[in-house]
Design a protein around this motif. Sequence first.
Motif, mmCIF file in Angstrom:
data_model
loop_
_atom_site.group_PDB
_atom_site.id
_atom_site.type_symbol
_atom_site.label_atom_id
_atom_site.label_comp_id
_atom_site.label_asym_id
_atom_site.label_seq_id
_atom_site.Cartn_x
_atom_site.Cartn_y
_atom_site.Cartn_z
ATOM 1 N N LEU D 56 0.802 -1.250 -0.072
ATOM 2 C CA LEU D 56 0.134 0.100 -0.013
ATOM 3 C C LEU D 56 0.921 1.296 0.022
ATOM 4 O O LEU D 56 0.626 2.390 -0.633
ATOM 5 C CB LEU D 56 -0.934 0.123 1.227
ATOM 6 N N ARG D 57 2.008 1.227 0.639
ATOM 7 C CA ARG D 57 2.749 2.329 0.729
ATOM 8 C C ARG D 57 3.362 2.647 -0.567
ATOM 9 O O ARG D 57 3.436 3.959 -1.046
ATOM 10 C CB ARG D 57 4.005 1.986 1.668
ATOM 11 N N ALA D 58 3.836 1.484 -1.254
ATOM 12 C CA ALA D 58 4.236 1.873 -2.637
ATOM 13 C C ALA D 58 3.179 2.480 -3.360
ATOM 14 O O ALA D 58 3.672 3.406 -4.313
ATOM 15 C CB ALA D 58 4.690 0.575 -3.408
ATOM 16 N N PHE D 59 1.944 2.086 -3.483
ATOM 17 C CA PHE D 59 1.016 2.946 -4.158
ATOM 18 C C PHE D 59 0.637 4.089 -3.642
ATOM 19 O O PHE D 59 0.622 5.210 -4.258
ATOM 20 C CB PHE D 59 -0.381 2.043 -4.083
ATOM 21 N N GLU D 60 0.974 4.385 -2.366
ATOM 22 C CA GLU D 60 0.720 5.517 -1.924
ATOM 23 C C GLU D 60 1.717 6.702 -2.609
ATOM 24 O O GLU D 60 1.478 7.864 -2.793
ATOM 25 C CB GLU D 60 0.949 5.706 -0.323
ATOM 26 N N LYS D 61 2.946 6.127 -2.571
ATOM 27 C CA LYS D 61 3.989 6.914 -2.751
ATOM 28 C C LYS D 61 3.929 6.936 -4.519
ATOM 29 O O LYS D 61 4.898 7.747 -4.941
ATOM 30 C CB LYS D 61 5.426 6.508 -2.469
ATOM 31 N N GLY D 62 3.242 6.343 -5.003
ATOM 32 C CA GLY D 62 3.316 6.641 -6.461
ATOM 33 C C GLY D 62 3.611 5.410 -7.464
ATOM 34 O O GLY D 62 3.628 5.657 -8.637
ATOM 35 N N ALA D 63 3.504 4.269 -7.072
ATOM 36 C CA ALA D 63 3.787 2.882 -7.619
ATOM 37 C C ALA D 63 2.542 2.768 -8.587
ATOM 38 O O ALA D 63 1.269 2.998 -8.155
ATOM 39 C CB ALA D 63 4.176 1.933 -7.024
ATOM 40 N N LEU D 96 -8.568 -5.484 -2.497
ATOM 41 C CA LEU D 96 -8.179 -4.124 -3.138
ATOM 42 C C LEU D 96 -9.030 -4.457 -4.495
ATOM 43 O O LEU D 96 -9.685 -3.299 -4.834
ATOM 44 C CB LEU D 96 -6.777 -4.235 -3.726
ATOM 45 N N GLY D 100 -12.412 -1.415 -5.502
ATOM 46 C CA GLY D 100 -12.503 -0.970 -7.018
ATOM 47 C C GLY D 100 -11.033 -0.673 -7.426
ATOM 48 O O GLY D 100 -11.118 0.084 -8.550
ATOM 49 N N ARG D 138 -6.244 5.521 -8.448
ATOM 50 C CA ARG D 138 -7.211 5.350 -7.114
ATOM 51 C C ARG D 138 -6.242 4.854 -5.876
ATOM 52 O O ARG D 138 -6.788 5.020 -5.099
ATOM 53 C CB ARG D 138 -8.114 4.052 -7.654
ATOM 54 N N LEU D 139 -5.208 4.412 -6.232
ATOM 55 C CA LEU D 139 -4.506 3.953 -4.941
ATOM 56 C C LEU D 139 -3.096 4.856 -4.928
ATOM 57 O O LEU D 139 -2.234 4.393 -4.524
ATOM 58 C CB LEU D 139 -3.806 2.358 -4.973
ATOM 59 N N GLY D 140 -3.295 5.982 -5.133
ATOM 60 C CA GLY D 140 -2.331 6.995 -4.939
ATOM 61 C C GLY D 140 -2.529 8.228 -4.435
ATOM 62 O O GLY D 140 -3.688 8.494 -4.349
ATOM 63 N N ASP D 141 -1.209 8.901 -4.153
ATOM 64 C CA ASP D 141 -1.448 10.288 -3.731
ATOM 65 C C ASP D 141 -1.534 11.054 -4.973
ATOM 66 O O ASP D 141 -0.427 11.256 -5.583
ATOM 67 C CB ASP D 141 -0.425 10.737 -2.595
ATOM 68 N N LEU D 142 -2.534 11.607 -5.263
ATOM 69 C CA LEU D 142 -2.585 12.512 -6.578
ATOM 70 C C LEU D 142 -1.329 13.564 -6.669
ATOM 71 O O LEU D 142 -0.909 13.678 -7.589
ATOM 72 C CB LEU D 142 -3.745 13.334 -6.709
#
Lengths: 662, 126, 319, 146
Positions: D56-63, D96, D100, D138-142
């Motif tokens: 989740l952290r990876a997605f948060e940071k932009g993966a 996940l 969605g 959806r899974l990231g910080d825009l």
Amino acid sequence: MQKIGVFVCHCGSNIAATVDVKKVVEMAAKEQGVFHAEDYPYMCSEAGQSRIAAAVKEKGLTGIVVCSCSPRMHEATFRKAAERAGINPYMVEIANIREHCSWIHKDMTEATEKAVILMRAAVAKVHLNAPLMAGESRVTKRALVIGGGIAGIQTAIDIADAGYKVDIVEKTPSIGGRMSQLDKTFPTLDCSACILTPKMVEAASHENITIHTWSEVEKVSGFVGNFTVDIRKKARYVNMDKCTGCGVCQEKCPSKKPLNEFNRGLNTRTAIYTPFAQAIPNVPVIDANSCIKLKTGKCGICEKFCQVGAIDYTQKDEIITEQYGAIVVATGFDTIKLDKYGEYAYNESKDVITSLELERIMNAAGPTKGHLERLSDGKAPKEIVFIQCVGSRCSDDRGKPYCSKICCMYTAKHAMLIRDKYPDTNVTVFYIDVRTPGKNFDEFYRRAVEDYGVHYIKGQVGKVMPQADGSLLVQGVDLLDNKQILKKADMVVLATAIEPNPDVRKIATMLTASIDTNNFLTEAHPKLRPVESPTAGVFLSGVCQGPKDIPETVAQAGAAAVKVIGLLAKDKLKTNPCTAKSDELLCNGCSQCANVCPYGAITYEEKLINDHGIRRTSRVAVVNGALCQGCGACTVTCPSGAMDLQGFSNRQILAEVDAICR
Amino acid sequence: MSKQSELIKEISGVNPLKCMKCGKCSASCPSFNEMDIKPHQFVSYVQNEDIEALTQSKSLWKCLSCFACVERCPRGVKPGKLIDAARQVLIRQRGQEGLTANEIPALLDDETPQQLLMSAFRKYRR
Amino acid sequence: MQELIHRAKSLLESGEVSRVLGWKKGENVFDVEPAFFATAEELENFVYNGFCGANLSKYMIEASTWEGKTLVFLKPCDTYSFNQLCKEHRIDREKAYIIGVGCKGKLKAEKLGAENILDVQGAGYPDCSDTLKVTTLYGEQEVAYKDAMLERCHVCKGKEHQVYDELIGESVDTCDADRFAEVAKIEAMSPEEKFAFFQAELSKCIRCNACRNVCPACSCRKCIFDSTKFDSNQKANTTSFEEKMFHIIRAFHVAGRCTDCGECSRVCPQGIPLHLFNRKFIKDINNLYGEYQAGVDIDAKAPLTSFRTDDAEPGVGRG
Amino acid sequence: MPVNNENWKPTIVAFCCNWCSYAGADLAGSSRLAYPADVKIIKVPCSCRVNPMFILRAFEKGADGVILCGCHPGDCHYSTGNYYARRRMTLLFSMLDYLGIEEGRTRVEWVSAAEGVKFSETMNSFVEKVRTLGPSVRLGDLRCKN
């Protein structure tokens, strides 16, 4: 705050041709905490390593990142270099810019960008690295060999000769294994017992060898250098100290029904028995399933006739617990079951036999006293057909996909011996390929054809049909003649595929040693570490690792012994410091981590905790660093994050993630 | 030509490359002596893309589809299926329609081997 | 209710228990809150009625560290949590004297229009009736008991207590809905719809941590979101992702341990249906690894700390 | 959100266990089996070391995609680690999907030390899949992205 040095290797042109190493150095120098960055053609070379040492000294570096080949290649090298330079070896991280970058990418810009990111991830990780100290564990100078066949015997003798204690655990009543069942051995045709028996005696009389027959490994715990093993010594019902091996009990035993396992069930034995005349120890066992006394309480004849009072019907299984530094698996093989091969009529006709059964028939101590006879009517067979590759090289679920390796040679041996002893008997061999790689092997096979007139037919047998007159009609094909053949035979011998002893699965599980889809034990490396299991301290000897003939088995047995000796020669082993560690301030004591630990390394203690001045007694997890292998399964079950893995901590991995995704 | 061999592979689901040339198919075949191309040779005909010869062969119609070869083949090559597929290729070429179940009883006679009937049931059972 | 108080008093008097863990009257009829009672006098404020939804199991973690036994009143569904906490060595069974109380389903004040309620008749135990008479600022109204129940009571796990020392009162199995119907409904949506649904729900989250604080499975000494271990310590959200992260991780941490007690949804001030996360995991676990209800069998292997060699592969069953 | 931009490069994090998949990746390298440079590998001792938090952290940071590779079930160096990883990831991925998040951004693949080809093929197909999905929104910080 770490002072980090980044060292970028060209690896000649392996890296430098695709990655702009200067650019990587330039970018590294801009990273926070990087006090030194340089590149060098061969970082792993003596000169490269001394540059690291020099930089450490000059800049007072506390952490090192080497951008080079895979850590599987040179991590150890650079850790040692760091240690020599006065830094904890675990303050080194490798950015794999060769296997994971320069070798797979062609575009220089792209590869350089990636190399920079990999470098950044490594730098981010080193920032959070902590010096780790490898612990030490004592080595118990005693080895366990599981299986008392030729592989186990040879390994044990070699280890014992080097001055270390060895225990052999053998599940049957005697050591000797498959080799003791064989009549002659290829390609020299010397008698199997004649060369095996002296080895058995040597093992039995060796001051450093203890043999536990009629015993099985029950439980294994511990780790390399410190295994604790429970061995079940099955009730023998005969006192080993008193028995003189006179054999009267076996003569008098009235229970004569049980099938003789040693003769592959071709005849029967008594309830009290030694499997064969040269058995070691020469002490019989009572088969509790067929002993009348043990089953009904009546009989007791053996006890009556035993002059030394060695019979003891009250014996119980006994569990002994021993400590070992190393364990060798030498569990050997068996032939596969032929139930799925209806076409060969193995279950229908007594005269369709496996090669191992023929081996017993040809043996002077076998069911026919060495006379070649049909088991159905005792007549001498005049026409014998051998069928090769029965269940070997088979991709369906009836057989095994591998070549059993020994069949071509033992069939040539059988054919030759039969033609030699019974010249009026015709021998035909149906084969797919004749495989004879080995010293004097092909010559041996050619002798069977040229000197002994064994008739080799390239082709397979489709069906064996038992006839009313007791003969067998064999329908095969001669592929070179392109003809179907119908052949009347008196005996059919099946070169049955071999498979690892079925017990090996259980043993592998106990040892956490891996096995392949065919139940052969896996080597640590198929080429470079062929006698070691990937599980440290566990070694492989003989067919348990893959099909082998006797000389190969003995060679591997010796090699395994050398590895064991090398291990036992050490007084202490360095343990992996990348182990789990629990933060007792955070631990809930919920036991989830212990449930997933494959090594039983986690225990719980009621401990007085000083939580920022507040004292409380709490149940907390404690990791035994010597048992922990550092997989990290526990860390993910821990909801509070109390359990963490040193060297791969949550924060370290998150830092890598952040560096890659930023 | 090669298209036809692909078709045969597709219909039969057989990979001829798996054959290790042991001959067990031919050793098992009850119609071996009637055949001009022997069961073990079918594989190489498909491999060599000589489908013409295969479809012209007597063997095509001598195979009883007893599937002894299919059952006993140690490599799962199933020559019987190849033969069957070659037949189908031929039938498709000629544009013939297959029999319907209702037509079969009328066509039965004492000459038809029992084995053939059995194998037909075996082959087309769902 | 008098029977409960009476029994509690006698246990206190006899010295068998040192304190009582129960529910205390609040300002309004629906403002019931969990409380410890040390004396017979304090017990005058004890209450047990339709608004006693609070699961008292979690309070036993602390009570287990105190001298003497604690009398605790547990409804049937609360006993699952109690067992689960015993399994995790958080509660000492010996430190608890459990009176299993009857339950006829618990009420959600919001369903009655909470702000305006003056009185509710028919919610008292054991004489609670099928119809509630609600007196509000604007007059009286009648509401069917069933219509005012908490969501979790419609998927009641049954009227049996999993663990107790004695039972007082009758329970009713109030289950009248499919426990996984809501989850299945969401599963059937398109990814876009799912995302929109959860985005809308989670956007309401104010990270008050009520769900975490009430959850009997979220019993860590220090929550991962409050510690420095993951660089995830609580702070003002810097990214829009953090609520998602928090709720996914929270659900994951309690997966296989959550008894589906529904407290998270009951206490959420924003009305987020948080149980939908937990129940999704429960549904998956039941489907993939066999039926498992946390808190039934203390010795059973939990689904996430066990495995089968032929388990389904991750992502199998995706589109 | 599929993008038409041919030049868009996804960020892919690959967690590889030390004993099988990392070695498989090495083998892919020494066999020169190319896969996109978008893939960045993080070494973990075992697939069971991978915390859902990491993913989740990876997605948060932009993966844009996260893949976890481990030893084949039954071959785990630690004998059971990947079985636990399999259950954890099965549940996480299912969650996940439930939220969605486009399926295809997460994957688990078992790659042995001998499967350099499989490693390369897996990475190629995974990157391809993520490319068709486009940047993870959806899974990231825009705000992490431009």
